[in-house]
Design a protein around this motif. Structure first.
Motif, short mmCIF file in Angstrom:
data_model
loop_
_atom_site.label_atom_id
_atom_site.label_comp_id
_atom_site.label_asym_id
_atom_site.label_seq_id
_atom_site.Cartn_x
_atom_site.Cartn_y
_atom_site.Cartn_z
N GLN A 190 20.84 39.30 85.61
CA GLN A 190 19.64 39.69 86.37
C GLN A 190 18.80 40.74 85.66
O GLN A 190 19.33 41.70 85.08
N SER A 191 17.50 40.58 85.74
CA SER A 191 16.60 41.44 84.97
C SER A 191 16.58 42.88 85.46
O SER A 191 16.21 43.77 84.73
N ARG A 192 17.03 43.13 86.71
CA ARG A 192 17.02 44.53 87.18
C ARG A 192 18.10 45.36 86.48
O ARG A 192 17.99 46.57 86.41
N SER A 193 19.15 44.71 85.97
CA SER A 193 20.23 45.45 85.32
C SER A 193 20.34 45.16 83.83
O SER A 193 21.12 45.79 83.13
N ASN A 194 19.57 44.19 83.34
CA ASN A 194 19.67 43.78 81.95
C ASN A 194 18.29 43.82 81.31
O ASN A 194 17.43 42.99 81.62
N VAL A 195 18.09 44.81 80.40
CA VAL A 195 16.83 44.87 79.64
C VAL A 195 17.14 44.79 78.14
O VAL A 195 16.40 45.31 77.30
N ARG A 196 18.23 44.11 77.80
CA ARG A 196 18.62 43.98 76.40
C ARG A 196 17.57 43.19 75.63
O ARG A 196 16.88 42.33 76.19
N THR A 197 17.54 43.46 74.32
CA THR A 197 16.60 42.72 73.48
C THR A 197 17.34 41.83 72.48
O THR A 197 16.73 41.25 71.59
N ASP A 198 18.68 41.73 72.63
CA ASP A 198 19.44 40.85 71.73
C ASP A 198 19.66 39.49 72.39
O ASP A 198 19.00 39.16 73.38
N ARG A 199 20.61 38.71 71.92
CA ARG A 199 20.78 37.35 72.45
C ARG A 199 21.38 37.31 73.85
O ARG A 199 21.52 36.24 74.44
N TYR A 200 21.74 38.47 74.42
CA TYR A 200 22.25 38.53 75.80
C TYR A 200 21.22 39.08 76.80
O TYR A 200 21.57 39.40 77.93
N GLY A 201 19.96 39.22 76.36
CA GLY A 201 18.95 39.74 77.28
C GLY A 201 17.61 39.08 77.07
O GLY A 201 17.41 38.36 76.08
N GLY A 202 16.69 39.32 77.99
CA GLY A 202 15.34 38.77 77.85
C GLY A 202 15.19 37.45 78.58
O GLY A 202 15.13 37.41 79.81
N SER A 203 15.18 36.35 77.82
CA SER A 203 14.93 35.04 78.43
C SER A 203 16.06 34.65 79.39
O SER A 203 17.17 35.19 79.33
N ILE A 204 15.76 33.71 80.26
CA ILE A 204 16.78 33.17 81.16
C ILE A 204 17.97 32.64 80.36
O ILE A 204 19.13 32.88 80.70
#
Ligand code: 8OZ
Length: 368
Positions: A190-204
């Motif tokens: 969920q985007s409220r807890s995940n603002v990563r910029t690697d392959r585990y964050g960002g896009s669905i």
């Protein structure tokens, strides 16, 4: 023929004789020292076992880092595996089928539960809003988590694979990955807890990656036909919640379906809470109704069902089976009571978490 809660159901290699499932329920009655299941826990599960009935044993951390509550059983030490054997043997002796829920609490843990008082981990350094319970059972604010490094991800995924292997050696028929209710996996989703910029964050695609990699690792270890997963779309437990859940969960469920997992277990959003109260959120969509078309396998639905609602959900094909929590606590013979329409014993919320036999193994059956 219309299916009912009492039509048999194939669940991978297991043959269920009915579809009244024990939901995974945190009860905080494992040994305080070593987090091992005990003979009392075995008695509790055996009381709820029926021939061909599915029990999903309570959320069990896959590592010390995954813990976040007092006295919950783990599935990551040899002594815990030995303790769980008491449970699985007692359930199998009564003909029951038992899965174990694999858990990592992530950012909603507290440093008092962590090895060496470490900071809890999460996808990003974003604290959940609200309070949790520390090691002594006191309410404390959530802490600011430490964001997991990319190079820690393989070991995290492997802890779920190893825990699944441990569960099979403890005698479980399968495992359920806890991908719900605001814990670590859902924190990644969920985007409220995940603002990563690697392959585990960002896009669905990236936010779903951890669920899918863990599901693939567990299924690779013990077989997809022994691997289920629980999700809570539209849920708000533990400060979770996606603004627009449908695209996220549609992608996740469609990708999970490709792995051939034995079941998808959904928590209906009307029941989303943290176990503190009987919360009913009105006006929510039915998660099972929305996601059923994307899931070809067994679908277990949970969250605030009564007898009529459960019969209806199976009859209209929205669900193949229905999991009960609170009323399975207070009615060890719940499947029989539902089958014959017998009255249900009310539950006593103050004894849900922690303590001993009171409110745990002392609820009566109809025969008693
Ligand atoms: C209530 C209290 C503690 C943990 C969950 C494992 O919500 C839980 C839990 C519920 O999935």
């Amino acid at each position: 023929m219309t299916e009912t809660l009492f039509t048999p159901l194939a669940l991978g290699p297991a043959r269920l004789q009915h579809r009244v499932v024990l939901a995974p329920l945190t009860r905080m009655r494992a040994s305080p020292d070593g987090n091992m299941p005990t003979a009392l826990n075995a008695q509790y599960y055996a009381q709820r076992a029926t021939p061909g009935g599915l029990l999903i044993a309570e959320a069990s951390p896959v590592s010390w880092q995954g813990h976040g509550h007092p006295n919950v059983p783990g599935i990551h030490t040899a002594a815990q595996i030995t303790g769980w054997k008491l449970v699985t043997e007692a359930v199998h002796a009564r003909g029951g089928v038992i899965f174990l829920q694999l858990w990592h609490t992530g950012r909603v843990s507290h440093s008092s539960h962590q090895p060496d008082g470490a900071t809890p981990v999460g996808p990003s350094a974003i604290a959940a809003q609200g309070t949790t319970m520390d090691k002594r059972g006191q309410a404390v604010p959530y802490e600011l988590p430490r964001a997991l490094e990319l190079d820690e991800m393989p070991a995290l995924i492997d802890s779920f694979r190893q825990a699944a292997a441990n569960a099979i050696s403890a005698g479980f028929d399968g495992v359920e990955i806890h991908g719900a209710n605001g814990y670590l996996l859902e924190q990644f989703l969920q985007s409220r807890s995940n603002v990563r910029t690697d392959r585990y964050g960002g896009s669905i695609e990236n936010r779903c990656r951890l669920h899918l990699e863990i599901a693939a690792a567990v299924a690779g270890e013990i077989g997809a036909d022994r691997t289920g997963i629980r999700l809570s779309p539209w849920g708000v437990a533990n400060d979770s919640g996606e603004a627009d859940p449908l695209p996220l969960y549609s992608h996740l469920v469609a990708e999970l379906a490709k792995l051939g997992l034995v079941y998808l277990h959904l928590v209906e959003p009307r029941a989303s809470g943290t176990g503190k109260a009987d919360i009913v959120r009105d006006g929510q969509p039915s998660a099972a109704q929305v996601l059923r078309p994307l899931w070809p396998g067994v679908l277990i639905d949970a969250g605030g069902f009564d007898r009529d609602g459960a019969l209806q959900a199976v009859a209209d094909g929205r669900a193949d089976a229905v999991a009960f929590g609170r009323y399975f606590i207070s009615n060890p013979d719940l499947p029989r009571r539902i089958e014959i329409g017998a009255p249900l014993t009310p539950y006593h919320r103050p004894t849900f978490y922690g303590g001993g036999a009171a409110g745990y193994t002392d609820y009566p059956t109809l025969d008693a």
